[in-house]
Design a protein around this motif. Sequence first.
Motif, PDB file in Angstrom:
ATOM      1  N   LEU A 288       0.821  -1.217   0.000  1.00  6.07           N
ATOM      2  CA  LEU A 288       0.000   0.000   0.000  1.00  6.07           C
ATOM      3  C   LEU A 288       0.851   1.262   0.000  1.00  6.07           C
ATOM      4  O   LEU A 288       0.586   2.203  -0.750  1.00  6.07           O
ATOM      5  N   GLY A 289       1.870   1.305   0.849  1.00 14.91           N
ATOM      6  CA  GLY A 289       2.740   2.482   0.899  1.00 14.91           C
ATOM      7  C   GLY A 289       3.419   2.736  -0.436  1.00 14.91           C
ATOM      8  O   GLY A 289       3.435   3.857  -0.937  1.00 14.91           O
ATOM      9  N   ASN A 290       3.958   1.682  -1.024  1.00 10.50           N
ATOM     10  CA  ASN A 290       4.631   1.823  -2.321  1.00 10.50           C
ATOM     11  C   ASN A 290       3.645   2.184  -3.430  1.00 10.50           C
ATOM     12  O   ASN A 290       3.984   2.935  -4.346  1.00 10.50           O
ATOM     13  N   LEU A 291       2.425   1.654  -3.351  1.00  5.31           N
ATOM     14  CA  LEU A 291       1.391   1.983  -4.330  1.00  5.31           C
ATOM     15  C   LEU A 291       1.097   3.483  -4.317  1.00  5.31           C
ATOM     16  O   LEU A 291       1.081   4.130  -5.369  1.00  5.31           O
ATOM     17  N   PHE A 292       0.856   4.042  -3.143  1.00  2.00           N
ATOM     18  CA  PHE A 292       0.528   5.462  -3.063  1.00  2.00           C
ATOM     19  C   PHE A 292       1.690   6.343  -3.518  1.00  2.00           C
ATOM     20  O   PHE A 292       1.484   7.339  -4.208  1.00  2.00           O
ATOM     21  N   VAL A 293       2.916   5.984  -3.156  1.00  7.18           N
ATOM     22  CA  VAL A 293       4.071   6.747  -3.628  1.00  7.18           C
ATOM     23  C   VAL A 293       4.144   6.698  -5.146  1.00  7.18           C
ATOM     24  O   VAL A 293       4.367   7.720  -5.806  1.00  7.18           O
ATOM     25  N   TYR A 294       3.909   5.530  -5.739  1.00  6.13           N
ATOM     26  CA  TYR A 294       3.948   5.384  -7.198  1.00  6.13           C
ATOM     27  C   TYR A 294       2.890   6.258  -7.861  1.00  6.13           C
ATOM     28  O   TYR A 294       3.168   6.983  -8.823  1.00  6.13           O
ATOM     29  N   ILE A 295       1.660   6.192  -7.358  1.00  2.58           N
ATOM     30  CA  ILE A 295       0.569   6.990  -7.943  1.00  2.58           C
ATOM     31  C   ILE A 295       0.851   8.479  -7.783  1.00  2.58           C
ATOM     32  O   ILE A 295       0.763   9.247  -8.747  1.00  2.58           O
ATOM     33  N   PHE A 296       1.201   8.911  -6.578  1.00  2.00           N
ATOM     34  CA  PHE A 296       1.430  10.344  -6.331  1.00  2.00           C
ATOM     35  C   PHE A 296       2.597  10.872  -7.156  1.00  2.00           C
ATOM     36  O   PHE A 296       2.517  11.957  -7.732  1.00  2.00           O
ATOM     37  N   ALA A 297       3.683  10.115  -7.225  1.00  2.00           N
ATOM     38  CA  ALA A 297       4.857  10.567  -7.979  1.00  2.00           C
ATOM     39  C   ALA A 297       4.531  10.695  -9.468  1.00  2.00           C
ATOM     40  O   ALA A 297       4.953  11.659 -10.118  1.00  2.00           O
ATOM     41  N   ASN A 298       3.777   9.756 -10.013  1.00  2.00           N
ATOM     42  CA  ASN A 298       3.437   9.816 -11.434  1.00  2.00           C
ATOM     43  C   ASN A 298       2.437  10.921 -11.738  1.00  2.00           C
ATOM     44  O   ASN A 298       2.518  11.548 -12.796  1.00  2.00           O
ATOM     45  N   ILE A 299       1.513  11.158 -10.845  1.00  3.12           N
ATOM     46  CA  ILE A 299       0.579  12.269 -11.064  1.00  3.12           C
ATOM     47  C   ILE A 299       1.337  13.590 -10.995  1.00  3.12           C
ATOM     48  O   ILE A 299       1.146  14.463 -11.842  1.00  3.12           O
ATOM     49  N   GLU A 300       2.212  13.726 -10.019  1.00  2.00           N
ATOM     50  CA  GLU A 300       2.997  14.950  -9.897  1.00  2.00           C
ATOM     51  C   GLU A 300       3.894  15.159 -11.130  1.00  2.00           C
ATOM     52  O   GLU A 300       4.016  16.272 -11.644  1.00  2.00           O
ATOM     53  N   LYS A 301       4.480  14.102 -11.636  1.00  2.00           N
ATOM     54  CA  LYS A 301       5.396  14.186 -12.770  1.00  2.00           C
ATOM     55  C   LYS A 301       4.667  14.413 -14.099  1.00  2.00           C
ATOM     56  O   LYS A 301       5.129  15.203 -14.931  1.00  2.00           O
ATOM     57  N   ASN A 302       3.540  13.733 -14.305  1.00  2.00           N
ATOM     58  CA  ASN A 302       2.906  13.702 -15.616  1.00  2.00           C
ATOM     59  C   ASN A 302       1.616  14.508 -15.741  1.00  2.00           C
ATOM     60  O   ASN A 302       1.059  14.576 -16.842  1.00  2.00           O
ATOM     61  N   HIS A 303       1.152  15.106 -14.666  1.00  2.00           N
ATOM     62  CA  HIS A 303      -0.140  15.790 -14.705  1.00  2.00           C
ATOM     63  C   HIS A 303      -0.087  17.160 -14.022  1.00  2.00           C
ATOM     64  O   HIS A 303      -1.016  17.545 -13.318  1.00  2.00           O
ATOM     65  N   THR A 304       0.972  17.904 -14.285  1.00  2.00           N
ATOM     66  CA  THR A 304       1.108  19.217 -13.662  1.00  2.00           C
ATOM     67  C   THR A 304       0.020  20.185 -14.132  1.00  2.00           C
ATOM     68  O   THR A 304      -0.454  21.010 -13.347  1.00  2.00           O
ATOM     69  N   HIS A 305      -0.375  20.082 -15.385  1.00  2.00           N
ATOM     70  CA  HIS A 305      -1.431  20.964 -15.898  1.00  2.00           C
ATOM     71  C   HIS A 305      -2.731  20.765 -15.107  1.00  2.00           C
ATOM     72  O   HIS A 305      -3.358  21.732 -14.678  1.00  2.00           O
ATOM     73  N   GLU A 306      -3.116  19.498 -14.905  1.00  2.00           N
ATOM     74  CA  GLU A 306      -4.341  19.212 -14.160  1.00  2.00           C
ATOM     75  C   GLU A 306      -4.217  19.633 -12.697  1.00  2.00           C
ATOM     76  O   GLU A 306      -5.154  20.204 -12.123  1.00  2.00           O
ATOM     77  N   LEU A 307      -3.054  19.380 -12.097  1.00  2.00           N
ATOM     78  CA  LEU A 307      -2.848  19.794 -10.704  1.00  2.00           C
ATOM     79  C   LEU A 307      -2.916  21.312 -10.564  1.00  2.00           C
ATOM     80  O   LEU A 307      -3.485  21.832  -9.591  1.00  2.00           O
ATOM     81  N   ASN A 308      -2.348  22.023 -11.515  1.00  2.00           N
ATOM     82  CA  ASN A 308      -2.413  23.488 -11.459  1.00  2.00           C
ATOM     83  C   ASN A 308      -3.836  24.006 -11.621  1.00  2.00           C
ATOM     84  O   ASN A 308      -4.227  24.981 -10.981  1.00  2.00           O
ATOM     85  N   ALA A 309      -4.635  23.364 -12.453  1.00  2.00           N
ATOM     86  CA  ALA A 309      -6.041  23.761 -12.617  1.00  2.00           C
ATOM     87  C   ALA A 309      -6.805  23.553 -11.314  1.00  2.00           C
ATOM     88  O   ALA A 309      -7.597  24.406 -10.904  1.00  2.00           O
ATOM     89  N   ILE A 310      -6.549  22.438 -10.650  1.00  2.49           N
ATOM     90  CA  ILE A 310      -7.204  22.178  -9.364  1.00  2.49           C
ATOM     91  C   ILE A 310      -6.704  23.177  -8.322  1.00  2.49           C
ATOM     92  O   ILE A 310      -7.488  23.745  -7.559  1.00  2.49           O
ATOM     93  N   ARG A 311      -5.392  23.392  -8.287  1.00  7.68           N
ATOM     94  CA  ARG A 311      -4.793  24.308  -7.311  1.00  7.68           C
ATOM     95  C   ARG A 311      -5.344  25.727  -7.482  1.00  7.68           C
ATOM     96  O   ARG A 311      -5.508  26.450  -6.506  1.00  7.68           O
ATOM     97  N   HIS A 312      -5.641  26.125  -8.724  1.00 10.47           N
ATOM     98  CA  HIS A 312      -6.193  27.455  -8.990  1.00 10.47           C
ATOM     99  C   HIS A 312      -7.557  27.620  -8.315  1.00 10.47           C
ATOM    100  O   HIS A 312      -7.866  28.677  -7.769  1.00 10.47           O
ATOM    101  N   GLN A 313      -8.382  26.579  -8.349  1.00  9.44           N
ATOM    102  CA  GLN A 313      -9.716  26.661  -7.747  1.00  9.44           C
ATOM    103  C   GLN A 313      -9.708  26.294  -6.264  1.00  9.44           C
ATOM    104  O   GLN A 313     -10.440  26.881  -5.475  1.00  9.44           O
ATOM    105  N   PHE A 314      -8.900  25.320  -5.908  1.00 11.44           N
ATOM    106  CA  PHE A 314      -8.818  24.854  -4.521  1.00 11.44           C
ATOM    107  C   PHE A 314      -7.352  24.843  -4.099  1.00 11.44           C
ATOM    108  O   PHE A 314      -6.675  23.820  -4.235  1.00 11.44           O
ATOM    109  N   PRO A 315      -6.837  25.956  -3.599  1.00 14.02           N
ATOM    110  CA  PRO A 315      -5.411  26.027  -3.255  1.00 14.02           C
ATOM    111  C   PRO A 315      -4.998  24.913  -2.280  1.00 14.02           C
ATOM    112  O   PRO A 315      -5.714  24.602  -1.335  1.00 14.02           O
ATOM    113  N   PHE A 316      -3.864  24.316  -2.575  1.00 18.50           N
ATOM    114  CA  PHE A 316      -3.313  23.276  -1.702  1.00 18.50           C
ATOM    115  C   PHE A 316      -1.802  23.295  -1.807  1.00 18.50           C
ATOM    116  O   PHE A 316      -1.238  23.787  -2.776  1.00 18.50           O
ATOM    117  N   GLU A 317      -1.156  22.772  -0.783  1.00 18.15           N
ATOM    118  CA  GLU A 317       0.294  22.689  -0.782  1.00 18.15           C
ATOM    119  C   GLU A 317       0.708  21.360  -1.415  1.00 18.15           C
ATOM    120  O   GLU A 317      -0.028  20.382  -1.357  1.00 18.15           O
TER     121      GLU A 317
END
Length: 140
Positions: free
Chosen positions: A107-136
């Motif tokens: 489970l720990g390795n699964l979440f790290v894998y998912i989070f790292a790949n989303i952070e690496k490959n989906h910055t545009h989507e994360l920025n769109a979400i961050r614009h509406q719902f600010p998060f660190e």
Amino acid sequence: SAVCQYYRQYFLSQGFVEIHSPKITPGVSEGGAQVFRFSYFGNPACLAQSPQLFKQMGVLSDLFKVFEIGPVFRAENANTNRHLCEFVGLDFEMEIKEHYHEVLDVLGNLFVYIFANIEKNHTHELNAIRHQFPFEPLKY
């Protein structure tokens, strides 16, 4: 869809077998949740509440590590945003050889894998979400 993609990639890379369990069953597959009942060619049937029984059957039939991404149906009579009658479940089951920490490691390795790949490959989507719902940025 990215979460499902990375979920699938992770489990395949770890030697898990993807299964596709039946969604129309002759009866209730687990207790604790209401089911959608209907007639299927004149026989009583239900929409599957969970792939749990089929995952356990897979592990006990020497597949040892299985996962599924698929629809789950719960006939909960509630009209709130906290009750879902249909959703996509991300399930896995595995043999524990010595200690339940084996599951925690997966489970720990699964979440790290998912989070790292989303952070690496989906910055545009994360920025769109961050614009509406600010998060660190997530720290892990």
